[in-house]
Design an enzyme around this catalytic site. Structure first.
Site, PDB file in Angstrom:
ATOM      1  N   ASN A  71       0.874  -1.373   0.020  1.00 55.86           N
ATOM      2  CA  ASN A  71       0.185   0.055  -0.141  1.00 55.86           C
ATOM      3  C   ASN A  71       0.792   1.257   0.030  1.00 55.86           C
ATOM      4  O   ASN A  71       1.896   1.191   0.513  1.00 55.86           O
ATOM      5  CB  ASN A  71      -1.085  -0.097   1.210  1.00 55.86           C
ATOM      6  CG  ASN A  71      -0.512   0.764   2.334  1.00 55.86           C
ATOM      7  OD1 ASN A  71      -0.537   2.015   2.643  1.00 55.86           O
ATOM      8  ND2 ASN A  71       0.440  -0.026   3.178  1.00 55.86           N
TER       9      ASN A  71
ATOM     10  N   PHE B  34      -1.409   8.296   4.484  1.00 52.54           N
ATOM     11  CA  PHE B  34      -2.029   8.819   5.606  1.00 52.54           C
ATOM     12  C   PHE B  34      -3.402   9.388   5.071  1.00 52.54           C
ATOM     13  O   PHE B  34      -3.734  10.719   5.320  1.00 52.54           O
ATOM     14  CB  PHE B  34      -1.206   9.995   6.332  1.00 52.54           C
ATOM     15  CG  PHE B  34      -0.117   9.505   7.220  1.00 52.54           C
ATOM     16  CD1 PHE B  34      -0.123   8.087   7.454  1.00 52.54           C
ATOM     17  CD2 PHE B  34       0.742  10.276   7.883  1.00 52.54           C
ATOM     18  CE1 PHE B  34       1.043   7.402   8.192  1.00 52.54           C
ATOM     19  CE2 PHE B  34       1.599   9.676   8.810  1.00 52.54           C
ATOM     20  CZ  PHE B  34       1.689   8.180   8.838  1.00 52.54           C
TER      21      PHE B  34
ATOM     22  N   SER C 100       5.675   5.205   8.653  1.00 50.23           N
ATOM     23  CA  SER C 100       5.186   4.823   7.428  1.00 50.23           C
ATOM     24  C   SER C 100       6.149   5.176   6.160  1.00 50.23           C
ATOM     25  O   SER C 100       6.699   6.274   6.234  1.00 50.23           O
ATOM     26  CB  SER C 100       3.799   5.469   7.211  1.00 50.23           C
ATOM     27  OG  SER C 100       3.330   5.299   5.845  1.00 50.23           O
TER      28      SER C 100
ATOM     29  N   ASN D  80       4.954   6.059   3.263  1.00 50.01           N
ATOM     30  CA  ASN D  80       4.394   6.694   2.032  1.00 50.01           C
ATOM     31  C   ASN D  80       3.985   8.019   2.337  1.00 50.01           C
ATOM     32  O   ASN D  80       3.166   8.619   1.640  1.00 50.01           O
ATOM     33  CB  ASN D  80       2.853   5.938   2.220  1.00 50.01           C
ATOM     34  CG  ASN D  80       3.116   4.474   1.819  1.00 50.01           C
ATOM     35  OD1 ASN D  80       3.727   3.934   0.995  1.00 50.01           O
ATOM     36  ND2 ASN D  80       2.399   3.648   2.559  1.00 50.01           N
ATOM     37  N   THR D  81       4.714   8.660   3.166  1.00 48.86           N
ATOM     38  CA  THR D  81       4.846  10.172   3.728  1.00 48.86           C
ATOM     39  C   THR D  81       6.038  10.500   3.329  1.00 48.86           C
ATOM     40  O   THR D  81       6.941  10.316   4.353  1.00 48.86           O
ATOM     41  CB  THR D  81       4.145  10.508   4.941  1.00 48.86           C
ATOM     42  OG1 THR D  81       2.702   9.972   4.755  1.00 48.86           O
ATOM     43  CG2 THR D  81       4.290  11.985   5.240  1.00 48.86           C
TER      44      THR D  81
ATOM     45  N   LYS E 126       5.778   3.879  16.883  1.00 51.96           N
ATOM     46  CA  LYS E 126       5.864   2.733  15.670  1.00 51.96           C
ATOM     47  C   LYS E 126       6.977   2.957  14.974  1.00 51.96           C
ATOM     48  O   LYS E 126       7.132   3.979  14.303  1.00 51.96           O
ATOM     49  CB  LYS E 126       4.373   2.846  14.820  1.00 51.96           C
ATOM     50  CG  LYS E 126       4.223   1.673  14.091  1.00 51.96           C
ATOM     51  CD  LYS E 126       2.857   1.356  13.528  1.00 51.96           C
ATOM     52  CE  LYS E 126       2.715   0.038  12.765  1.00 51.96           C
ATOM     53  NZ  LYS E 126       1.235  -0.202  12.195  1.00 51.96           N
TER      54      LYS E 126
END
Length: 361
Positions: A110, A114, A175, A177-178, A222
């Site tokens: 994915n 966010f 994450s 993806n940012t 995390k």
């Protein structure tokens, strides 16, 4: 429930991955997905951060990003549910398509980025369910808006707003993806983020369950599975200096293990599911050693069976989470994991989950 899912599974898998997820979430909200719950085996019960967990199997952040179906998800048999990642302001995330199944690998990639309805919506929903006074442990995972000029302020805003309505809080700094987010895992940036988040938590504290000294719910980080040993050592040192309450180990990975077969294996984004299990469990084991077992860890990454959950616990996890396996196995997986985990614990002579934590580390 299991029979109904077997009928629906081909239809869900025929839909694009993100659309199937939305349908599933709507079905949960409307009460169309239910589980016949039985009392959890006492061997699975535990107490972490002053919170009572009927079992250690939780739902990872990413499924219920906006706290839309918390109680329905708890009703599937999870010991706890983590909502989010929630950003201060609403944002759409990355362009679609951005979620890809690798069915042959029991994995997902994915690059959602966010996507969030923002803090006010999530806070309102959690307040409506009674917040921290309601039965069931609910965590809230917070992040930063992609165009924010002050990431630390965003995390502080999330912690301050959600502290009164969540049982624990997670700062998602991992994450993939940012853009630039994982740079926040360096020691100086982490120190700033945590100190500002702790100040926001203390200012917003209103009492309740699981309260560490200073008020407010437990605060966790995390982290990524792609950190080096030196980077993990830095994280451990930050843990001790700041007194943060726990770690979630790990997020998705930007690496691509050899042998992936799914046709989307080269898509950009974070890989989750079975191929992540070995790496995330090794990072968990290293983190447990580096922190000396002094703080609770949540183990996540590739859990799809009771044996997987047990391996995470023996590697150092006090609690475990799953998500991707539900895509392929359905909600009946939760009960199967709990039953197998209880059998494994008893088979090795453990009276409680806590007794097995770190047994292999």
């Amino acid at each position: 429930m299991a029979h109904a899912y077997r009928l629906l599974r081909p239809l869900l898998l025929a839909l694009p991955a993100e659309a199937a997820h939305r349908v599933t979430l709507q079905a949960l909200r409307l009460g169309l997905v239910r589980s016949r719950l039985v009392a959890d085996d006492p061997v699975l019960a535990g107490r972490v951060w002053g919170l009572d967990f009927s079992n250690p199997v939780g739902l990872a952040a990413g499924f219920d990003k906006n706290a839309e179906a918390v109680d329905a998800l708890l009703g599937l048999g999870f010991g706890f549910v983590e909502v989010g990642t929630i950003t201060p302001r609403p944002q759409p995330g990355n362009p679609k398509p951005r979620v890809f199944r690798l069915a042959e690998d029991r994995a997902v990639i994915n690059r959602l980025g966010f996507n969030s309805q923002g803090l006010p919506s999530a806070v309102r929903r959690l307040e409506r369910r009674g917040g921290r006074a309601r039965a069931g442990v609910v965590g809230a995972n917070v992040g930063t808006n992609w165009d924010s000029a002050d990431a630390a302020a965003d995390y502080a805003a999330g912690v301050g707003a959600l502290g009164p309505v969540a049982d624990y809080l997670v700062m998602n700094v991992s994450s993939p993806n940012t853009p630039g987010l994982r740079d926040l895992q360096t020691r100086p940036r982490l120190m700033e983020l945590i100190e500002r988040a702790k100040s926001a938590r203390a200012s917003a504290a209103k009492g309740g369950r699981g309260e560490p000294e200073g008020g407010g719910p437990p605060l966790l980080l995390k982290i990524a599975p792609d950190l080096s040993e030196d980077e993990l050592r830095d994280v451990a040192e930050v843990v001790f200096v700041t007194g943060i309450d726990g770690l979630v180990v790990t997020n998705t990975t930007v690496s691509r293990p050899d042998g992936l077969e799914g046709r989307f294996r080269n898509q950009a984004g974070g890989l989750s599911g079975a191929p992540l299990f070995a790496r995330s469990t090794e990072v968990l084991r290293q983190t447990y050693r580096l922190t000396g077992g002094r703080i609770p860890l949540i183990g996540v990454g590739g859990v799809s069976s009771g044996r997987d959950a047990y391996a995470k616990i023996r590697a150092g996890a006090s609690l475990v989470q799953l998500y991707t396996a539900l895509v392929y196995e359905g909600p009946g997986l939760v009960g199967r994991i709990k039953a197998e985990l209880a059998e494994l614990l008893r088979g090795d002579g453990f009276a409680h989950v806590a007794d097995a934590v770190g047994a292999d580390a």
